[in-house]
Design a protein around this motif. Structure first.
Motif, PDB file in Angstrom:
ATOM      1  N   VAL A 145       0.999  -1.154   0.050  1.00  0.00           N
ATOM      2  CA  VAL A 145      -0.205   0.087   0.063  1.00  0.00           C
ATOM      3  C   VAL A 145       0.777   1.209  -0.098  1.00  0.00           C
ATOM      4  N   TRP A 146       0.636   2.161  -1.009  1.00  0.00           N
ATOM      5  CA  TRP A 146       1.322   3.415  -1.039  1.00  0.00           C
ATOM      6  C   TRP A 146       0.400   4.697  -0.644  1.00  0.00           C
ATOM      7  N   VAL A 147       0.870   5.646  -0.370  1.00  0.00           N
ATOM      8  CA  VAL A 147       0.204   6.801  -0.061  1.00  0.00           C
ATOM      9  C   VAL A 147       0.869   7.897  -0.872  1.00  0.00           C
ATOM     10  N   GLN A 148       0.090   8.562  -1.958  1.00  0.00           N
ATOM     11  CA  GLN A 148       0.751   9.845  -2.481  1.00  0.00           C
ATOM     12  C   GLN A 148       0.066  11.126  -2.497  1.00  0.00           C
ATOM     13  N   ARG A 149       0.895  11.919  -2.375  1.00  0.00           N
ATOM     14  CA  ARG A 149       0.307  13.449  -2.368  1.00  0.00           C
ATOM     15  C   ARG A 149      -0.315  13.907  -3.556  1.00  0.00           C
ATOM     16  N   SER A 183      -7.879   0.533  -3.003  1.00  0.00           N
ATOM     17  CA  SER A 183      -7.469   1.800  -3.524  1.00  0.00           C
ATOM     18  C   SER A 183      -8.357   2.943  -3.330  1.00  0.00           C
ATOM     19  N   PHE A 184      -8.026   4.172  -2.922  1.00  0.00           N
ATOM     20  CA  PHE A 184      -9.080   5.296  -2.841  1.00  0.00           C
ATOM     21  C   PHE A 184      -8.349   6.492  -2.954  1.00  0.00           C
ATOM     22  N   THR A 185      -9.181   7.646  -3.217  1.00  0.00           N
ATOM     23  CA  THR A 185      -8.721   8.905  -3.229  1.00  0.00           C
ATOM     24  C   THR A 185      -8.946   9.730  -1.881  1.00  0.00           C
ATOM     25  N   LEU A 186      -8.144  10.442  -1.496  1.00  0.00           N
ATOM     26  CA  LEU A 186      -7.974  11.324  -0.127  1.00  0.00           C
ATOM     27  C   LEU A 186      -8.426  12.473  -0.455  1.00  0.00           C
ATOM     28  N   HIS A 187      -9.096  13.181   0.499  1.00  0.00           N
ATOM     29  CA  HIS A 187      -9.884  14.305   0.461  1.00  0.00           C
ATOM     30  C   HIS A 187      -8.726  15.633   0.739  1.00  0.00           C
ATOM     31  N   GLU A 188      -7.645  15.201   1.204  1.00  0.00           N
ATOM     32  CA  GLU A 188      -6.730  16.020   1.542  1.00  0.00           C
ATOM     33  C   GLU A 188      -5.268  15.272   1.602  1.00  0.00           C
ATOM     34  N   ASP A 189      -3.920  16.221   1.373  1.00  0.00           N
ATOM     35  CA  ASP A 189      -2.903  15.185   1.403  1.00  0.00           C
ATOM     36  C   ASP A 189      -2.634  14.782   2.864  1.00  0.00           C
ATOM     37  N   PRO A 190      -1.987  13.696   2.908  1.00  0.00           N
ATOM     38  CA  PRO A 190      -1.692  13.119   4.122  1.00  0.00           C
ATOM     39  C   PRO A 190      -0.318  13.672   4.688  1.00  0.00           C
ATOM     40  N   ASP A 191      -0.588  14.624   5.354  1.00  0.00           N
ATOM     41  CA  ASP A 191       0.591  15.514   5.596  1.00  0.00           C
ATOM     42  C   ASP A 191       1.200  15.127   7.128  1.00  0.00           C
ATOM     43  N   THR A 192       0.712  13.964   7.883  1.00  0.00           N
ATOM     44  CA  THR A 192       1.287  13.613   9.098  1.00  0.00           C
ATOM     45  C   THR A 192       1.343  11.953   9.078  1.00  0.00           C
ATOM     46  N   PRO A 193       2.547  11.474   9.853  1.00  0.00           N
ATOM     47  CA  PRO A 193       2.545  10.155   9.876  1.00  0.00           C
ATOM     48  C   PRO A 193       1.158   9.522  10.299  1.00  0.00           C
ATOM     49  N   LEU A 209      -7.111   1.896   6.105  1.00  0.00           N
ATOM     50  CA  LEU A 209      -8.426   1.913   5.580  1.00  0.00           C
ATOM     51  C   LEU A 209      -8.228   1.127   4.186  1.00  0.00           C
ATOM     52  N   ALA A 210      -7.045   1.249   3.696  1.00  0.00           N
ATOM     53  CA  ALA A 210      -6.985   0.623   2.354  1.00  0.00           C
ATOM     54  C   ALA A 210      -6.928  -0.966   2.502  1.00  0.00           C
ATOM     55  N   LEU A 211      -6.506  -1.274   3.549  1.00  0.00           N
ATOM     56  CA  LEU A 211      -6.378  -2.865   3.822  1.00  0.00           C
ATOM     57  C   LEU A 211      -8.012  -3.226   4.455  1.00  0.00           C
ATOM     58  N   LEU A 212      -8.524  -2.475   5.162  1.00  0.00           N
ATOM     59  CA  LEU A 212      -9.827  -2.765   5.543  1.00  0.00           C
ATOM     60  C   LEU A 212     -10.886  -2.955   4.320  1.00  0.00           C
ATOM     61  N   MET A 213     -10.601  -2.148   3.376  1.00  0.00           N
ATOM     62  CA  MET A 213     -11.484  -2.017   2.223  1.00  0.00           C
ATOM     63  C   MET A 213     -10.960  -3.049   1.153  1.00  0.00           C
ATOM     64  N   VAL A 228      -0.966   9.075   7.139  1.00  0.00           N
ATOM     65  CA  VAL A 228      -0.415   7.887   6.171  1.00  0.00           C
ATOM     66  C   VAL A 228      -0.963   6.459   6.783  1.00  0.00           C
ATOM     67  N   ASP A 229      -0.636   6.415   8.207  1.00  0.00           N
ATOM     68  CA  ASP A 229      -0.911   5.143   8.683  1.00  0.00           C
ATOM     69  C   ASP A 229      -2.348   4.980   8.648  1.00  0.00           C
ATOM     70  N   GLY A 230      -3.349   5.915   8.860  1.00  0.00           N
ATOM     71  CA  GLY A 230      -4.789   5.790   8.570  1.00  0.00           C
ATOM     72  C   GLY A 230      -5.144   5.222   7.301  1.00  0.00           C
TER      73      GLY A 230
END
Length: 107
Positions: free
Chosen positions: A35-39, A71-81, A90-94, A84-86
């Motif tokens: 799982v990766w998280v991109q800005r 995989s999903f779209t975030l509403h804002e940039d993941p700007d804190t650890p 959520l990706a694994l849960l879905m 990112v962990d969240g």
């Protein structure tokens, strides 16, 4: 219960922070997913979390980074650890109802 355990905490080569998980039961015949998280990229591409089947090193197990369920779209940039962990959680849960199990040793 479907579980995910961190295999590799920091996988390189993705477009954002990436983590490889060992999943039980396997996802479509694969024991690992990354799982990766991109800005976001400007105003036209939102931040997102991507999920792909993986090898034990975190590399994509297929020839394409075709995003899978989870995989999903975030509403804002993941700007804190924590965000990112969240997103990983959520990706694994879905993906398949996987819950993240704590580990003592992570690469």
């Amino acid at each position: 219960m479907a579980t995910a355990t961190v295999q590799v905490a920091d996988v390189g080569g993705y477009s954002g922070p990436a983590r490889c998980f060992k999943v039980d039961p396997p996802y479509e015949g694969h024991d690992y997913v990354t799982v990766w998280v991109q800005r976001s990229f400007g105003p036209h591409q939102m931040a997102e979390a991507g999920v792909v089947p993986a090898t034990e090193t975190g590399a994509c197990a297929e020839r394409s980074l075709k995003r899978r369920p989870g995989s999903f779209t975030l509403h804002e940039d993941p700007d804190t650890p924590e965000r990112v962990d969240g997103a990983y959680w959520l990706a694994l849960l879905m993906l398949g109802g996987y819950t993240v199990q704590p580990t003592d040793s992570v690469e």
